[in-house]
Design a protein around this motif. Structure first.
Motif, PDB file in Angstrom:
ATOM      1  N   SER A 415     -25.371 -35.830 -74.721  1.00  0.00           N
ATOM      2  CA  SER A 415     -25.509 -34.599 -75.486  1.00  0.00           C
ATOM      3  C   SER A 415     -26.909 -34.015 -75.342  1.00  0.00           C
ATOM      4  N   ALA A 416     -27.931 -34.889 -75.336  1.00  0.00           N
ATOM      5  CA  ALA A 416     -29.312 -34.408 -75.178  1.00  0.00           C
ATOM      6  C   ALA A 416     -29.502 -33.749 -73.818  1.00  0.00           C
ATOM      7  N   ARG A 417     -28.937 -34.337 -72.778  1.00  0.00           N
ATOM      8  CA  ARG A 417     -29.061 -33.743 -71.444  1.00  0.00           C
ATOM      9  C   ARG A 417     -28.344 -32.394 -71.379  1.00  0.00           C
ATOM     10  N   ASP A 418     -27.174 -32.306 -72.007  1.00  0.00           N
ATOM     11  CA  ASP A 418     -26.434 -31.040 -71.997  1.00  0.00           C
ATOM     12  C   ASP A 418     -27.193 -29.937 -72.737  1.00  0.00           C
ATOM     13  N   LYS A 419     -27.878 -30.301 -73.826  1.00  0.00           N
ATOM     14  CA  LYS A 419     -28.607 -29.311 -74.614  1.00  0.00           C
ATOM     15  C   LYS A 419     -29.989 -29.009 -74.046  1.00  0.00           C
ATOM     16  N   ILE A 421     -32.666 -30.946 -74.315  1.00  0.00           N
ATOM     17  CA  ILE A 421     -33.690 -31.389 -75.265  1.00  0.00           C
ATOM     18  C   ILE A 421     -34.134 -32.797 -74.864  1.00  0.00           C
ATOM     19  N   PRO A 422     -35.266 -33.267 -75.388  1.00  0.00           N
ATOM     20  CA  PRO A 422     -35.759 -34.594 -75.000  1.00  0.00           C
ATOM     21  C   PRO A 422     -34.763 -35.699 -75.356  1.00  0.00           C
ATOM     22  N   GLU A 423     -34.644 -36.676 -74.469  1.00  0.00           N
ATOM     23  CA  GLU A 423     -33.816 -37.836 -74.783  1.00  0.00           C
ATOM     24  C   GLU A 423     -34.506 -38.638 -75.880  1.00  0.00           C
ATOM     25  N   GLY A 577     -36.170 -29.771 -80.134  1.00  0.00           N
ATOM     26  CA  GLY A 577     -35.360 -30.959 -80.376  1.00  0.00           C
ATOM     27  C   GLY A 577     -35.407 -31.342 -81.834  1.00  0.00           C
ATOM     28  N   MET A 578     -34.653 -30.616 -82.668  1.00  0.00           N
ATOM     29  CA  MET A 578     -34.665 -30.851 -84.102  1.00  0.00           C
ATOM     30  C   MET A 578     -33.832 -32.094 -84.450  1.00  0.00           C
ATOM     31  N   GLN A 579     -34.038 -32.587 -85.670  1.00  0.00           N
ATOM     32  CA  GLN A 579     -33.206 -33.691 -86.128  1.00  0.00           C
ATOM     33  C   GLN A 579     -31.729 -33.294 -86.137  1.00  0.00           C
ATOM     34  N   GLY A 580     -31.454 -32.032 -86.349  1.00  0.00           N
ATOM     35  CA  GLY A 580     -30.067 -31.591 -86.340  1.00  0.00           C
ATOM     36  C   GLY A 580     -29.409 -31.699 -84.981  1.00  0.00           C
ATOM     37  N   ASP A 581     -30.205 -31.873 -83.936  1.00  0.00           N
ATOM     38  CA  ASP A 581     -29.656 -32.043 -82.591  1.00  0.00           C
ATOM     39  C   ASP A 581     -29.233 -33.482 -82.328  1.00  0.00           C
ATOM     40  N   TYR A 582     -29.636 -34.400 -83.195  1.00  0.00           N
ATOM     41  CA  TYR A 582     -29.320 -35.812 -83.016  1.00  0.00           C
ATOM     42  C   TYR A 582     -28.506 -36.298 -84.219  1.00  0.00           C
TER      43      TYR A 582
END
Length: 726
Positions: A415-419, A421-423, A577-582
Motif C-alpha cells: 500500500s505504501a508503494r502504491d501511494k 509514501i515512505p515505507e 506520509g500521515m498516520q492515516g496512511d498506515y
C-alpha cells in the motif's frame, strides 16, 4: 301428523341431517390440525436430517483440515530433523573412513553450522583420551551466537562423560539416535540433539568395537516452535511437541515444559483421559484424531496426533471446533430451523389431540403444553446462539499468528508503494491488561502494561492511546540485549467507546485499546509483539491477566488487529506520509455478559409482574360465592394495573439509562410486550365487570383470556427471540 310429515318432506332433508352436518363440521378442525401436524412432522424430520448432514460434512471437512495442518507441521519439523540426521551421519562416516581427521573436522563443522541456520550448533566429541594421548576430553563445539558462528571447547564447561549427559552416553552405548530434549549445559537454549557415533579409521567392524566419539547436531526448541507458529492452526488452535518418552518439550503452557511433564503425568493431574489415549498414540507412532475439551483453552476442540518420522516425537495440534466450521451463522440458523419446526409440531400435535377430545380441563392442559413448548423454544434459541457464535468480534484485520502478521506487513508495504509514501518501520508492541471495569455504559477503566521492542539502533517511539481519557503512563522497566531493547510502561486510563448492547442480556461486546505513534507524521506501524505471548489463540486470552476481574462480564478471548483509520486532515503537511496512511494497532478484548446477573436484575421483575397479572385474571368471576371472596372492583383493577405499569416502566427507564443504548435492544421488546399485556388485561377486566354482552370475554368466567394469557406472551417472546438471534 300428515302436515308435519309433508313439511319434513318438503324440506328435502331427513330427520337426523342437522346432527350429521354438525358432526361433519366437528371433524373439520381435527382433520385440518392433523394434516398440518403431519406436514410439520415431516418438515421437522427433513430439517433434522439436513442439520445432521451439514454437521457431519462440516465436521469431516474440519477434521480433514486439522489433520492436513498437523501433518504439514510434522513434515516441516521432519525436514529439519532429517537434515540434521543426514549431516551428522555423513560427518561421522567421513571420520570413520578416515576421509576427515580430527584437526580439520572442527572447520567442517563450523561451515556446516554456518550454512544451516536451522541448526543451533554441533560438536565432534571424543571419548576420554580418544583424540590424543594425554588429552582426556576433547569436544570442539560450534554454535550460532550474535549473528555469527563461534567455536569453543565444550569440555571447559562441563564433563560430558558424567552421568546424565545422554547426548554422549546413550549413542556411545546404543548407536545413533535422537536423545530426549534437555537444557544445554553450555548455554541458555533448550534443545534436541541427534548424535551419531564414529569409529577409529581402519578399526575392524564388529559388534564389540567401541566408538571413538560422537558427532552431534543440535536444534533448539525455539526453531521447532517457529516452524509450528508459521502454520495456521486457526484462531483457537496451537501445537505441542512431545518426545519419545511422551515428555513435553514444546507447549504454549511453558509450565509443562519447564516441569518436564509427560502426557501421562498431565493426564493424571488434570483427570484428562484423552491425554492417556494421546500418550498411547504417540508411543506407538500412530496418527489419531480425538474430539475433546482442551484443558488449555477450555473449549471443545479437535486434537490431532501426528508422529515426526525417524525421531519418535509427536506433534499434537489442537483446533477450536467452532473456528474450523466454515460458517458458524449458517450452523446456528439450521439449528434454529429445527427449534422452530419442533415447537410448531408440538403445538399442532397438542391442538390435534385437544380437538379430538375437547374439554374444559383439557384446554388448561393444552395451554400449559403450548406455554412449555414456547418457553423451551426460547431457551434452546439462547443455547444455540451462545454455542454457534463467532469467538471474536473483528475490528479491522485480526492478527493472531505469525502467518497473519507476515501477510499484514506485506499489505502495508504494498500500500505504501502504491501511494508513493515512505515505507514504514514496523515496531512490535505488546499489551497486558491487569484490570478492567465499566464506570459507565460506554466508559471502561483499564490498567496494565504496554511495551515496545526496538531493533538495535532504533530510538523509542512515543505511544498514544487516541480513545483514552485521563491516561497515565509511567516507565516501569527497560532491558537491552544483543537482539533488541524492550521498554515497558505501566498505564491507567479510561476508554471511551460505543457499545451496541443490541442482544442484551446475551450480548457480547469488544473492548479495544487503540495504540499508535504519538507523532502524526512518523512512518511507524505498530504491530503485535507475538514473541511475547506463548500462545496466540484468542480463546486462551493472551495479554489478559488470568485473574482479571470484570464485574458482570466474562472475558472470553483477546487478540490484536490492524485497522486503517481515515483522518479528515493532513495535519498541515502534504504528502508526508500521515498516520492515516498506515494501519493502527488495536488490542481487543471480547467479553460476554453474565446471563445470571442480568436475569436476576431485569428478567425477574418482569416474571413477577407477569404472574401477578395472571393472578388478577384468575380472580375474575361472576360466581356469587367466589365473587365475594375474589372478585375485584373496577377501582381495584385500575389501581393494580397502574401499579404494575409503573414497576415495569421504572425498571425499563433504569435499564435504558444504564445501557445508553442507541437502538432497541433484545430485552427491551419484553418490556414493550408487557406494556401491551398490562393494557389488554386492564381492558378485558373492565369489560368483564361492566359489560356482559361481549360473550367472548364472559364465556365461563373469562376462560378464553385466561387460557390464552401465557401462550400469547410466550409466543410474542418467542417470535422476538427468533427474529433477534436467527
Amino acid at each position: 301428523m300428515e302436515n308435519k310429515t309433508e313439511g319434513a318432506s318438503q324440506a328435502g332433508e331427513p330427520a337426523g341431517a342437522g346432527n350429521l352436518g354438525r358432526l361433519r363440521l366437528g371433524w373439520i378442525l381435527p382433520t385440518t390440525l392433523a394434516v398440518l401436524c403431519l406436514a410439520s412432522g415431516i418438515l421437522l424430520a427433513l430439517l433434522i436430517m439436513r442439520r445432521q448432514n451439514a454437521e457431519r460434512t462440516g465436521v469431516e471437512k474440519a477434521r480433514e483440515a486439522a489433520i492436513a495442518v498437523t501433518r504439514e507441521a510434522a513434515a516441516r519439523i521432519s525436514e529439519i530433523t532429517l537434515a540434521a540426521r543426514k549431516e551428522a551421519d555423513f560427518l561421522a562416516g567421513r571420520l570413520s573412513r578416515g576421509d576427515l581427521d580430527g584437526e580439520t573436522a572442527p572447520n567442517v563443522m563450523r561451515e556446516l553450522i554456518e550454512s544451516n541456520p536451522s541448526f543451533y550448533g554441533g560438536t565432534i566429541t571424543y571419548r576420554p583420551y580418544g583424540h590424543a594421548p594425554g588429552v582426556r576430553l576433547h569436544a570442539p563445539y560450534c554454535m550460532h551466537q550474535d549473528g555469527s558462528v563461534i567455536c569453543k571447547p565444550l569440555e571447559d564447561d562441563y564433563d560430558y562423560t558424567a552421568a546424565g549427559t545422554d547426548w554422549y552416553l546413550l549413542p556411545m552405548k546404543n548407536g545413533p539416535q535422537w536423545v530426549e530434549p534437555y537444557r544445554c549445559g553450555s548455554g541458555n537454549a533448550y534443545m534436541a540433539t541427534y548424535s551419531a557415533p564414529f569409529f577409529a579409521p581402519g578399526e575392524p567392524q564388529g559388534t564389540d568395537r567401541k566408538p571413538l566419539g560422537v558427532v552431534t547436531i543440535d536444534i533448539t526448541v525455539d526453531e521447532l516452535e517457529r516452524v509450528s507458529r508459521s502454520l495456521d492452526f486457526g484462531r483457537g488452535g496451537f501445537a505441542a511437541l512431545t518426545s519419545r518418552e511422551g515428555r513435553y518439550f514444546y507447549h504454549p503452557n511453558t509450565d509443562l515444559v519447564t516441569g518436564r511433564k509427560t502426557l501421562l503425568q498431565v493426564a493424571e493431574e488434570l483427570n484428562d483421559p484423552d491425554r492417556v489415549l494421546v500418550a498411547g498414540l504417540a508411543e506407538r507412532g500412530e496418527t489419531g484424531v480425538l474430539l475433546h475439551t482442551s484443558t488449555t483453552t477450555g473449549r471443545k476442540s479437535w486434537l490431532v496426533v501426528e508422529p515426526v518420522p525417524d525421531t519418535g516425537w509427536s506433534v499434537q495440534g489442537t483446533y477450536l471446533l467452532t473456528e474450523l466450521l466454515s460458517n458458524v451463522v449458517a450452523a446456528r440458523r439450521m439449528s434454529l430451523d429445527v427449534v422452530i419446526a419442533a415447537v410448531a409440531f408440538g403445538i399442532l400435535l397438542a391442538g390435534t389431540l385437544f380437538a379430538v377430545r375437547p374439554g374444559r380441563h383439557r384446554i388448561w392442559l393444552l395451554s400449559t403444553i403450548i406455554s412449555l413448548l414456547l418457553a423451551a423454544g426460547i431457551g434452546l434459541t439462547w443455547h444455540h446462539y451462545m454455542e454457534f457464535h463467532p469467538t471474536t468480534a473483528h475490528i479491522g484485520t485480526p492478527v493472531t499468528g505469525v502467518t497473519e502478521l507476515a501477510g499484514a506487513k506485506q499489505d502495508v508495504l504494498a500500500s505504501a508503494r502504491d501511494k508513493g509514501i515512505p515505507e514504514p518501520q514496523f515496531l512490535p508492541v505488546g499489551v497486558f491488561v491487569q484490570s478492567a471495569e465499566f464506570v459507565a455504559a460506554n466508559n471502561v477503566q483499564v490498567t496494565g502494561y504496554v511495551w515496545e521492542r526496538l531493533a538495535p539502533g532504533h530510538k523509542p517511539v512515543d505511544l498514544l492511546f487516541p480513545e483514552a481519557t485521563d491516561m497515565e503512563m509511567q516507565e516501569s522497566y527497560s532491558r537491552t540485549t544483543d537482539e533488541s531493547t524492550v521498554i515497558g510502561w505501566r498505564f491507567r486510563g479510561t476508554l471511551r467507546e460505543r457499545f451496541e448492547y443490541k442482544e442484551f442480556p446475551l450480548d457480547r461486546e469488544t473492548i479495544w485499546l487503540r495504540v499508535r505513534a504519538a507523532s502524526p507524521i512518523d512512518p511507524v506501524v505498530l504491530v503485535p509483539d507475538l514473541d511475547s505471548y506463548p500462545i496466540h489463540a484468542p480463546v486462551s486470552r493472551p495479554g489478559l491477566a488470568s485473574d482479571l476481574v470484570l464485574p458482570g462480564w466474562d472475558a472470553i478471548s483477546s487478540f490484536f488487529s490492524l485497522k486503517s483509520i481515515a483522518y479528515t486532515t493532513n495535519f498541515g503537511l502534504k504528502n508526508a506520509g500521515m498516520q492515516g496512511d498506515y494501519p493502527e494497532l488495536f488490542f481487543c478484548m471480547a467479553i460476554q455478559r453474565r446471563f445470571n446477573d442480568a436475569f436476576i436484575s431485569y428478567l425477574t421483575p418482569l416474571l413477577v409482574v407477569t404472574m401477578m397479572l395472571f393472578g388478577m385474571l384468575l380472580a375474575l368471576t361472576r360466581h356469587p360465592e367466589r365473587f365475594s371472596l375474589l372478585g375485584p372492583q373496577t377501582s381495584t383493577v385500575l389501581g393494580f394495573t397502574a401499579a404494575l405499569f409503573f414497576v415495569v416502566i421504572f425498571s425499563h427507564i433504569d435499564l435504558r439509562q444504564k445501557l445508553s443504548a442507541q437502538s432497541v435492544f433484545y430485552l427491551e421488546y419484553f418490556y414493550l410486550i408487557m406494556y401491551v399485556a398490562i393494557l389488554l388485561v386492564s381492558i378485558i377486566s373492565l369489560v368483564f365487570m361492566l359489560d356482559d354482552r361481549i360473550k367472548v370475554v364472559q364465556y365461563r368466567d373469562c376462560l378464553l383470556p385466561k387460557v390464552t394469557y401465557f401462550p400469547f406472551l410466550l409466543l410474542s417472546f418467542f417470535v422476538v427471540t427468533i427474529a433477534t438471534f436467527y
